[in-house]
Design a protein around this motif. Structure first.
Motif, PDB file in Angstrom:
ATOM      1  N   TYR A  26       0.815  -1.213   0.000  1.00 38.76           N
ATOM      2  CA  TYR A  26       0.000   0.000   0.000  1.00 38.76           C
ATOM      3  C   TYR A  26       0.851   1.265   0.000  1.00 38.76           C
ATOM      4  N   LYS A  54      -6.915   4.601  -0.536  1.00 40.09           N
ATOM      5  CA  LYS A  54      -7.344   3.637   0.481  1.00 40.09           C
ATOM      6  C   LYS A  54      -8.576   2.859   0.013  1.00 40.09           C
ATOM      7  N   TYR A  57      -7.467   0.408  -2.594  1.00 37.19           N
ATOM      8  CA  TYR A  57      -6.742  -0.697  -1.968  1.00 37.19           C
ATOM      9  C   TYR A  57      -7.717  -1.711  -1.374  1.00 37.19           C
ATOM     10  N   GLU A  58      -8.696  -1.229  -0.638  1.00 38.68           N
ATOM     11  CA  GLU A  58      -9.672  -2.126  -0.016  1.00 38.68           C
ATOM     12  C   GLU A  58     -10.488  -2.862  -1.073  1.00 38.68           C
ATOM     13  N   MET A 114      -0.628  -3.594   7.105  1.00 42.81           N
ATOM     14  CA  MET A 114      -1.659  -2.686   7.594  1.00 42.81           C
ATOM     15  C   MET A 114      -2.062  -2.904   9.049  1.00 42.81           C
ATOM     16  N   ASP A 118      -3.728   0.613  10.291  1.00 44.00           N
ATOM     17  CA  ASP A 118      -5.117   0.914   9.980  1.00 44.00           C
ATOM     18  C   ASP A 118      -5.998  -0.243  10.450  1.00 44.00           C
ATOM     19  N   THR A 121      -8.883  -1.470   7.946  1.00 42.02           N
ATOM     20  CA  THR A 121      -8.401  -2.259   6.814  1.00 42.02           C
ATOM     21  C   THR A 121      -7.879  -3.613   7.290  1.00 42.02           C
TER      22      THR A 121
END
Length: 194
Positions: A26, A54, A57-58, A114, A118, A121
């Protein structure tokens, strides 16, 4: 006013972005690299991915996992012996011709990167990995019910072992271990189940 129409296939651009994220992670994936890989401009990107990098990415992780899990479920249940199929699925990880060998598992890589950065995530990624574990549990339980394996261990424990093996092998294979040694390690881990 209906707004600006999409001039790209969202699933296709997410798939292309997933390849960049898988290879770079990421943080290291730059906006320029992502836009180039996806073949879209910055304006279109922010118009359709309002959450920016973001969100992309998800969505990349979810699409990747959905494709992997769907394919795995289909191939397992179409096989004559689900446990034998599962063994071959793991042994494929030892094949150096596999172009993804050096990249490891996209979901595992993402969780490592991650987890401390985060929480939201990380929870998404963990949920996807638990879905993989559930497939392993189902295969083991079905195999036990059909007397294809004789273990007295619970399907849940073996499913957790297989998820751990999946994560571990995807890291170990990045160490450039030769195919024969890696295959022997995988076979050893699978033999303790039977």
């Amino acid at each position: 006013m209906a707004g600006r129409p999409k001039i790209f296939d969202e699933q296709e651009v997410i798939s292309k972005a997933a390849q960049v994220f898988w290879e770079k992670g990421y943080e290291a994936a730059s906006a320029e690299e992502l836009l180039k890989a996806m073949g879209i401009g910055k304006g279109s990107f922010y118009l359709f991915f309002k959450g920016g990098k973001k969100e992309l990415y998800e969505k990349s992780l979810q699409q990747f996992a959905s494709n992997l899990l769907s394919r795995l479920r289909k191939e397992i249940w179409e096989s004559e012996n689900p446990f034998e199929y599962l063994k071959s699925f793991f042994l494929e990880l030892s094949d150096s011709a596999n172009i993804n060998k050096a990249k490891g598992c996209f979901m595992g890589n993402a969780l490592v990167e991650m987890a401390a950065k985060d929480e939201y995530t990380a929870k998404i990624i963990a949920k996807l990995l638990f879905e993989l574990e559930k497939i392993f549990v189902d295969v083991v339980q079905t195999s036990k019910n059909k007397d294809l394996i004789k273990t007295d261990k619970s399907a849940e424990l073996i499913g957790s072992h297989l998820l751990n093996l999946w994560n571990g092998i995807n890291i170990t294979r990045r160490m450039n271990m030769d195919d024969t040694s890696l295959a022997a390690l995988i076979k050893f881990n699978l033999e303790i189940i039977e």
